[in-house]
Design a protein around this motif. Structure first.
Motif, PDB file in Angstrom:
ATOM      1  N   SER A  52      51.518  75.732   2.922  1.00 13.46           N
ATOM      2  CA  SER A  52      52.061  76.488   3.997  1.00 13.46           C
ATOM      3  C   SER A  52      52.293  76.059   5.320  1.00 13.46           C
ATOM      4  O   SER A  52      52.777  76.279   5.717  1.00 13.46           O
ATOM      5  CB  SER A  52      50.569  77.626   4.214  1.00 13.46           C
ATOM      6  OG  SER A  52      50.127  76.581   4.774  1.00 13.46           O
ATOM      7  N   ILE A  53      52.170  74.087   5.096  1.00 21.22           N
ATOM      8  CA  ILE A  53      53.178  73.626   6.451  1.00 21.22           C
ATOM      9  C   ILE A  53      54.502  74.357   6.414  1.00 21.22           C
ATOM     10  O   ILE A  53      54.698  74.562   7.866  1.00 21.22           O
ATOM     11  CB  ILE A  53      53.132  72.493   6.168  1.00 21.22           C
ATOM     12  CG1 ILE A  53      50.884  72.044   6.372  1.00 21.22           C
ATOM     13  CG2 ILE A  53      53.453  71.635   7.457  1.00 21.22           C
ATOM     14  CD1 ILE A  53      51.103  70.542   5.974  1.00 21.22           C
ATOM     15  N   ALA A  54      55.497  73.334   5.243  1.00 21.25           N
ATOM     16  CA  ALA A  54      57.154  74.083   6.261  1.00 21.25           C
ATOM     17  C   ALA A  54      56.775  76.004   6.333  1.00 21.25           C
ATOM     18  O   ALA A  54      57.403  75.803   7.539  1.00 21.25           O
ATOM     19  CB  ALA A  54      57.404  73.778   4.908  1.00 21.25           C
ATOM     20  N   ASN A  99      53.935  65.482  15.838  1.00 24.03           N
ATOM     21  CA  ASN A  99      52.580  66.205  16.408  1.00 24.03           C
ATOM     22  C   ASN A  99      52.622  67.562  15.236  1.00 24.03           C
ATOM     23  O   ASN A  99      51.349  67.677  15.517  1.00 24.03           O
ATOM     24  CB  ASN A  99      53.342  66.356  18.011  1.00 24.03           C
ATOM     25  CG  ASN A  99      53.209  65.608  19.051  1.00 24.03           C
ATOM     26  OD1 ASN A  99      51.813  65.405  19.053  1.00 24.03           O
ATOM     27  ND2 ASN A  99      53.826  63.909  18.511  1.00 24.03           N
ATOM     28  N   LEU A 100      53.133  68.373  15.550  1.00 21.05           N
ATOM     29  CA  LEU A 100      53.796  70.153  14.302  1.00 21.05           C
ATOM     30  C   LEU A 100      52.401  69.362  12.994  1.00 21.05           C
ATOM     31  O   LEU A 100      51.439  69.783  13.484  1.00 21.05           O
ATOM     32  CB  LEU A 100      54.802  70.394  14.495  1.00 21.05           C
ATOM     33  CG  LEU A 100      55.805  70.662  15.791  1.00 21.05           C
ATOM     34  CD1 LEU A 100      56.721  71.262  15.109  1.00 21.05           C
ATOM     35  CD2 LEU A 100      54.417  71.659  16.788  1.00 21.05           C
ATOM     36  N   ASP A 101      53.108  68.421  12.484  1.00 20.25           N
ATOM     37  CA  ASP A 101      51.961  68.583  11.284  1.00 20.25           C
ATOM     38  C   ASP A 101      50.829  67.854  11.544  1.00 20.25           C
ATOM     39  O   ASP A 101      49.997  68.253  10.780  1.00 20.25           O
ATOM     40  CB  ASP A 101      53.213  66.834  10.701  1.00 20.25           C
ATOM     41  CG  ASP A 101      53.945  67.229  10.114  1.00 20.25           C
ATOM     42  OD1 ASP A 101      54.344  68.637   9.879  1.00 20.25           O
ATOM     43  OD2 ASP A 101      55.454  66.822   9.981  1.00 20.25           O
ATOM     44  N   MET A 116      49.688  75.570  14.781  1.00 22.45           N
ATOM     45  CA  MET A 116      50.486  75.053  13.397  1.00 22.45           C
ATOM     46  C   MET A 116      48.969  75.457  12.439  1.00 22.45           C
ATOM     47  O   MET A 116      49.098  75.415  11.561  1.00 22.45           O
ATOM     48  CB  MET A 116      50.410  73.590  13.398  1.00 22.45           C
ATOM     49  CG  MET A 116      52.063  73.072  13.618  1.00 22.45           C
ATOM     50  SD  MET A 116      53.294  74.405  12.610  1.00 22.45           S
ATOM     51  CE  MET A 116      52.714  73.173  11.187  1.00 22.45           C
ATOM     52  N   ALA A 117      47.741  75.588  12.823  1.00 24.94           N
ATOM     53  CA  ALA A 117      46.553  75.715  13.073  1.00 24.94           C
ATOM     54  C   ALA A 117      45.964  77.034  12.283  1.00 24.94           C
ATOM     55  O   ALA A 117      45.191  77.426  11.492  1.00 24.94           O
ATOM     56  CB  ALA A 117      45.188  74.814  13.750  1.00 24.94           C
TER      57      ALA A 117
END
Length: 233
Positions: free
Chosen positions: A108-110, A96-98, A149-150
């Motif tokens: 930048s996601i990690a 979901n977070l991904d 996360m965005a």
């Protein structure tokens, strides 16, 4: 940061939003309060590009977003956490977070993920758990985490306390305050007027699709009309 002028929105023949104008400045928590059907959620959907106004203008960070696709609005930093949480029930917490990071550069996601887990330790504990098995409070944390996360410049929260026990409502509002103190500007739609006004920099009262009152959170908290209509006294 956000300037909304004279927007009008219809659902078929129903005129849901009537000449609404308001603004959100950098660093504020601005609350929209009102009864069910007042137009609060419709306003947020219009700002995020899910609905379209027939008139007026919507400017975010100086740019007109009135006819901008919803995906580009998110890329520009205006992020909507919808009413009812709307998580992906069959996916894990981390999946979901991904999904919330789909507009972000892969590299930048990690880092964003670790930041969300630091903000919501409960989600870190349950990162492999299927999201539909979480409690209501945990699902709300997940919805907020997915929005973060965005990398929002302005985070729009629609009824974050809906359906939660009083102790969880307090916890969610503490998280909202912490996000604000960390630098996130927030537009908050909330039926719990007491809690919303207690943390809001400024607020607007919506009734049947119109703005009927505005002021600081403190002013509206002690306004007689607001107290009678929304605060039980």
């Amino acid at each position: 940061m956000l300037s909304v002028y004279n927007i009008n929105v219809w659902y078929g023949a129903i005129h849901a939003i009537k000449n609404i104008s308001f603004e959100v400045n950098d660093g504020e928590i601005v609350a929209l309060i009102g009864a069910n059907g007042a137009g609060k959620s419709t306003t947020l959907k219009t700002l995020s590009g899910l609905l379209r106004s027939r008139t007026g203008s919507i400017k975010f960070m100086g740019e007109d977003i009135m006819h901008m696709p919803a995906e580009k609005i998110v890329r520009n930093g205006l992020v909507h956490v919808p009413e009812g949480r709307r998580i992906f029930q069959e996916m894990t917490v981390e999946e979901n977070l991904d999904m919330g990071a789909y507009t972000q550069p892969r590299e930048s996601i990690a880092e964003n993920l670790e930041r969300v887990y630091e903000r919501f330790p409960r989600l870190a504990e349950r990162r492999r758990q299927v999201a539909g098995t979480l409690s209501g409070g945990e699902q709300q944390m997940l919805a907020m985490g997915r929005g973060l996360m965005a990398n929002p410049k302005l985070l729009m929260l629609d009824e974050p306390s809906m359906g939660l026990a009083p102790i969880l409502v307090e916890q969610i509002f503490e998280i909202i305050q912490a996000l604000h103190e960390a630098g996130t500007t927030i537009l908050l739609v909330e039926q719990n007027a007491q809690m919303a006004l207690s943390i809001a920099t400024r607020a607007y009262v919506l009734e049947t699709g119109k703005v009927t009152l505005s002021g600081t959170g403190e002013e509206l908290l002690h306004n007689d009309d607001v107290r009678k209509a929304y605060l039980g006294g």
